[in-house]
Design a protein around this motif. Sequence first.
Motif, mmCIF file in Angstrom:
data_model
loop_
_atom_site.group_PDB
_atom_site.id
_atom_site.type_symbol
_atom_site.label_atom_id
_atom_site.label_comp_id
_atom_site.label_asym_id
_atom_site.label_seq_id
_atom_site.Cartn_x
_atom_site.Cartn_y
_atom_site.Cartn_z
ATOM 1 N N UNK A 14 -116.558 38.296 44.711
ATOM 2 C CA UNK A 14 -116.802 39.622 45.289
ATOM 3 C C UNK A 14 -116.136 40.711 44.460
ATOM 4 N N UNK A 15 -114.951 40.427 43.872
ATOM 5 C CA UNK A 15 -114.320 41.400 42.976
ATOM 6 C C UNK A 15 -115.205 41.676 41.778
ATOM 7 N N UNK A 16 -115.807 40.623 41.237
ATOM 8 C CA UNK A 16 -116.674 40.781 40.076
ATOM 9 C C UNK A 16 -117.885 41.638 40.431
ATOM 10 N N UNK A 17 -118.514 41.380 41.609
ATOM 11 C CA UNK A 17 -119.687 42.146 42.014
ATOM 12 C C UNK A 17 -119.334 43.611 42.205
ATOM 13 N N UNK A 18 -118.203 43.888 42.874
ATOM 14 C CA UNK A 18 -117.820 45.277 43.105
ATOM 15 C C UNK A 18 -117.563 45.982 41.788
ATOM 16 N N UNK A 19 -116.939 45.304 40.843
ATOM 17 C CA UNK A 19 -116.688 45.921 39.539
ATOM 18 C C UNK A 19 -117.999 46.196 38.819
ATOM 19 N N UNK A 20 -118.910 45.220 38.836
ATOM 20 C CA UNK A 20 -120.203 45.407 38.168
ATOM 21 C C UNK A 20 -120.995 46.521 38.836
ATOM 22 N N UNK A 21 -120.979 46.553 40.169
ATOM 23 C CA UNK A 21 -121.737 47.579 40.896
ATOM 24 C C UNK A 21 -121.163 48.967 40.604
ATOM 25 N N UNK A 22 -119.873 49.080 40.604
ATOM 26 C CA UNK A 22 -119.230 50.374 40.422
ATOM 27 C C UNK A 22 -119.498 50.931 39.027
ATOM 28 N N UNK A 36 -133.180 57.530 41.223
ATOM 29 C CA UNK A 36 -132.483 57.719 42.485
ATOM 30 C C UNK A 36 -131.296 56.788 42.639
ATOM 31 N N UNK A 37 -131.199 55.751 41.864
ATOM 32 C CA UNK A 37 -130.114 54.784 41.975
ATOM 33 C C UNK A 37 -128.909 55.284 41.177
ATOM 34 N N UNK A 38 -128.034 55.984 41.859
ATOM 35 C CA UNK A 38 -126.878 56.581 41.201
ATOM 36 C C UNK A 38 -125.718 56.655 42.179
ATOM 37 N N UNK A 39 -124.566 57.005 41.695
ATOM 38 C CA UNK A 39 -123.403 57.264 42.535
ATOM 39 C C UNK A 39 -122.897 58.653 42.198
ATOM 40 N N UNK A 40 -122.684 59.460 43.227
ATOM 41 C CA UNK A 40 -122.240 60.836 43.046
ATOM 42 C C UNK A 40 -121.033 61.070 43.956
ATOM 43 N N UNK A 41 -119.908 61.352 43.352
ATOM 44 C CA UNK A 41 -118.655 61.712 44.013
ATOM 45 C C UNK A 41 -117.986 60.574 44.789
ATOM 46 N N UNK A 42 -118.743 59.767 45.516
ATOM 47 C CA UNK A 42 -118.158 58.726 46.352
ATOM 48 C C UNK A 42 -118.767 57.377 45.999
ATOM 49 N N UNK A 44 -120.724 54.277 46.137
ATOM 50 C CA UNK A 44 -121.884 53.844 46.912
ATOM 51 C C UNK A 44 -122.756 54.951 47.466
ATOM 52 N N UNK A 45 -122.438 56.229 47.171
ATOM 53 C CA UNK A 45 -123.248 57.325 47.707
ATOM 54 C C UNK A 45 -123.972 58.029 46.580
#
Length: 150
Positions: A14-22, A36-42, A44-45
């Motif tokens: 799960x640490x690996x997935x969160x790092x890859x996702x972030x 549309x698949x982006x992160x802005x300011x926060x 996962x948002x």
Amino acid sequence: MSGSSSAAPAPSPSDFFQHRHRHHGGMMHMTFFWGKNTEVLFDGWPGTSLTMYWVCLAAIFAFSALSEWISRCGVMKAGPATFGGGIVQTVVYTVRAGLSYLIMLAVMSFNGGVFLAAMAGFGLGFMIFGSRAFKDTAGNHTHTDVQSHC
């Protein structure tokens, strides 16, 4: 010596997935991209939802226009020298600076839609609150330039 090692424990999946996702597969975008698949300011948002992406663009647009209004509202103009007035000016200035920095950080997502929403918000805000387009200057015969803070 003993056979024990002092190596750090392996990261969990799960640490690996969160790092890859972030970091979008290990790397953050350093060039403009569209989608549309982006992160802005926060974290996962707005995520991958098209509706939330449009909400994000609308918020960036509104905050940009609001920043222009705050920079040109009557509170920021010179008035009588009072301590209370100085405090109000300082609070308004701080809010405007904070909004401007948040917009800058949003644009640093390198999403083309976020950039265009910010520029459109600043442009519309200036046109409404700062340009001559909506000011009645017919009774004023003196030459008026666009307000400059330089």
